[in-house]
Design an enzyme around this catalytic site. Structure first.
Site, PDB file in Angstrom:
ATOM      1  N   CYS A 254     100.781  24.706  48.034  1.00 26.72           N
ATOM      2  CA  CYS A 254      99.966  24.296  47.131  1.00 26.72           C
ATOM      3  C   CYS A 254      99.738  22.389  47.005  1.00 26.72           C
ATOM      4  O   CYS A 254      99.388  22.020  45.922  1.00 26.72           O
ATOM      5  CB  CYS A 254     100.517  24.729  45.532  1.00 26.72           C
ATOM      6  SG  CYS A 254     100.285  26.615  45.446  1.00 26.72           S
ATOM      7  N   ASP A 255     100.132  22.037  48.164  1.00 33.31           N
ATOM      8  CA  ASP A 255      99.858  20.484  48.073  1.00 33.31           C
ATOM      9  C   ASP A 255      99.141  20.244  49.615  1.00 33.31           C
ATOM     10  O   ASP A 255      99.602  19.152  49.896  1.00 33.31           O
ATOM     11  CB  ASP A 255     101.072  19.887  48.079  1.00 33.31           C
ATOM     12  CG  ASP A 255     101.097  18.485  47.487  1.00 33.31           C
ATOM     13  OD1 ASP A 255     100.107  18.038  46.914  1.00 33.31           O
ATOM     14  OD2 ASP A 255     101.946  17.786  47.457  1.00 33.31           O
ATOM     15  N   PRO A 256      97.817  20.612  49.788  1.00 35.65           N
ATOM     16  CA  PRO A 256      97.087  20.311  50.826  1.00 35.65           C
ATOM     17  C   PRO A 256      96.274  18.922  50.689  1.00 35.65           C
ATOM     18  O   PRO A 256      95.297  19.063  51.077  1.00 35.65           O
ATOM     19  CB  PRO A 256      96.303  21.355  51.137  1.00 35.65           C
ATOM     20  CG  PRO A 256      96.024  21.799  49.747  1.00 35.65           C
ATOM     21  CD  PRO A 256      97.250  21.922  48.814  1.00 35.65           C
TER      22      PRO A 256
END
Length: 470
Positions: A254-256
């Site tokens: 969830c942190d691209p």
């Protein structure tokens, strides 16, 4: 318009203030060193930005050349103030600043270009600061509740709840190492994905030693051109990876942001690879949520508006389901009704979304406060991926929607097969799945042939208009 710009800037600053509020503490730390100073900075920055918009634009005729030039300067000054606030306050402020820097489709270019520096050049924190941040937990609800009293139409508590839940996970490096190995195993059939190896014998809860892998940031077109990397191929690979994570496995990185997704050509084989870093923050989706989300995206892709409403409401959107669909797709409601896979995003539509965003911030806040918590990180992930596509010029292509549809079909078929005891029924489901996937492949082939034909026609026309000299 000045009022709308003022509103957008104020909400943005207040969101940063609320996100960073967990840094306030009156029990463990000297407030002059941390909590009160950081909160004070956030409040002062909000006031300065609001005052700048109000005083600079109020006397200039809206829409005039002078107005547009001055507004751009105010945007830039405000963005720099926000960036300085993020760098000074660190912690969650950096995280929120990174997210804002990825909202190309929503925020003015002056904001996103300024805040993008936080993707790769964020200030580092000492280990003492990290330990202190973990302890600074008790005072955050007080500040957020105070802000909510001042601005009752904007609901902040979901921000606090998510920061409380996610921060310890992101700072547990053993958890990050396990996530990295799990996603590498889960997506091992993608030969283009590289997840750096973990050296467990040299890792602890506070220290993680990983294989060093070099590459360029995924939004760096110049790097890709220099290294002959096809941006369309990278965009397709990213879409496949995340569709598989979200729809099939329900285990989502969830942190691209661009600092966490690198690209390179493998030094040995020359094959293009995507390097996925920073595995601290994953969202595990419940099966019910994942299946409803599959149904919703299928409905959006194939323009089944009754089901768009039904599955949006299943996911907590209530009567705000049109806004929810627009947030998910980053398209206007008109485009959602026409079919998001039928026409690409236009500059006019982008402008419409940006110009109207400030008007809907209270409704957006209300929606975010009522949808399932797992949806919040999915929305953040969507925003970051959309920003990468916008940077590469590949946003909302038909092939990305078709890849999503393939994963939805597979996921829904797998669920049906698991819940039936009949061999005949399982066989029937498998045939239906294979037929649906075949239909998508044929449709994709038709789109490619049309594209090639159009290219051929354009090439022929250009040759006829501008014949080569003899």
């Amino acid at each position: 318009m000045a009022r709308k710009a003022l509103k957008l800037a104020s909400w943005t600053s207040l969101a940063l203030a609320a996100s960073g509020s967990y840094l306030y503490s009156n029990k463990y730390l000297d407030p002059n060193d941390f909590g009160a100073v950081r909160v004070g900075r956030a409040v002062a920055t909000t006031a300065a930005i609001s005052y700048d918009y109000f005083t600079s634009l109020r006397s200039i005729p809206y829409g005039s050349e002078e107005y547009l030039q001055l507004r751009s300067k105010v945007h830039l000054r405000s963005a720099r103030r926000l960036c300085e606030l993020c760098c000074a306050n660190r912690g969650t402020f950096i995280k929120v600043g990174q997210h804002l820097g990825a909202l190309d489709y929503l925020l003015p270019e002056e904001y996103t270009s300024t805040l993008k520096v936080l993707h790769s050049q964020a200030p580092q924190s000492s280990m003492q600061e990290v330990r202190q941040v973990i302890r600074e937990d008790l005072g955050k609800e007080v500040l957020v509740l105070a802000v909510k009293q001042l601005f009752p139409e904007f609901e902040f508590m979901w921000l606090v709840d998510e920061a409380k839940k996610n921060l310890p996970l992101e700072l547990d490096f053993l958890n990050e190492g396990r996530n990295a190995e799990k996603v590498a195993q889960m997506l091992q059939h993608f030969d283009f994905l590289k997840v750096p190896r973990i050296y467990w014998e040299l890792s602890t809860k506070r220290v993680l030693l990983m294989e060093f892998v070099e590459g360029g940031q995924v939004n760096d077109r110049d790097y890709m051109e220099r290294n002959k990397i096809d941006v369309n191929e990278i965009s397709r690979h990213l879409g496949k990876m995340y569709s598989e994570m979200i729809f099939v496995n329900g285990f989502v990185h969830c942190d691209p942001h661009p600092g966490n997704v690198l690209v390179r050509k493998h030094p040995g084989t020359g094959k293009v690879e995507i390097i996925l870093l920073d595995h601290g923050l994953y969202q595990v989706l419940t099966e019910a949520f994942r299946l409803d989300y599959c149904h919703l995206w299928q409905s959006l892709i194939w323009t089944d508006m009754e089901k768009v409403k039904m599955y949006s409401q299943c996911l907590g959107a209530g009567e705000l389901y049109p806004l929810f669909a627009c947030m998910l797709t980053a398209r206007s409601w008109v485009s959602v009704n026409r079919g998001i896979s039928h026409a690409p995003v236009t500059a006019a539509e982008d402008s419409e979304i940006r110009n109207n965003a400030a008007n809907y911030l209270p409704q957006i806040s209300q929606l975010l406060n009522h949808i399932p918590r797992q949806m919040l990180l999915i929305l953040k992930t969507n925003d970051l991926l959309r920003s990468i596509e916008a940077s590469l010029g590949t946003r909302a292509s038909a092939s990305s929607f078709l890849n999503m549809s393939r994963c939805c079909i597979r996921a829904l078929a797998e669920h049906k097969k698991k819940t039936t005891g009949s061999f005949f029924r399982r066989t029937q489901i498998s045939f239906s799945e294979a037929f649906s996937l075949w239909q998508i492949t044929i449709y994709e082939l038709i789109l490619r042939v049309k594209g090639l034909r159009l290219t051929s026609w354009v090439s022929t026309l250009l040759c006829w208009l501008f014949p080569a000299p003899h």
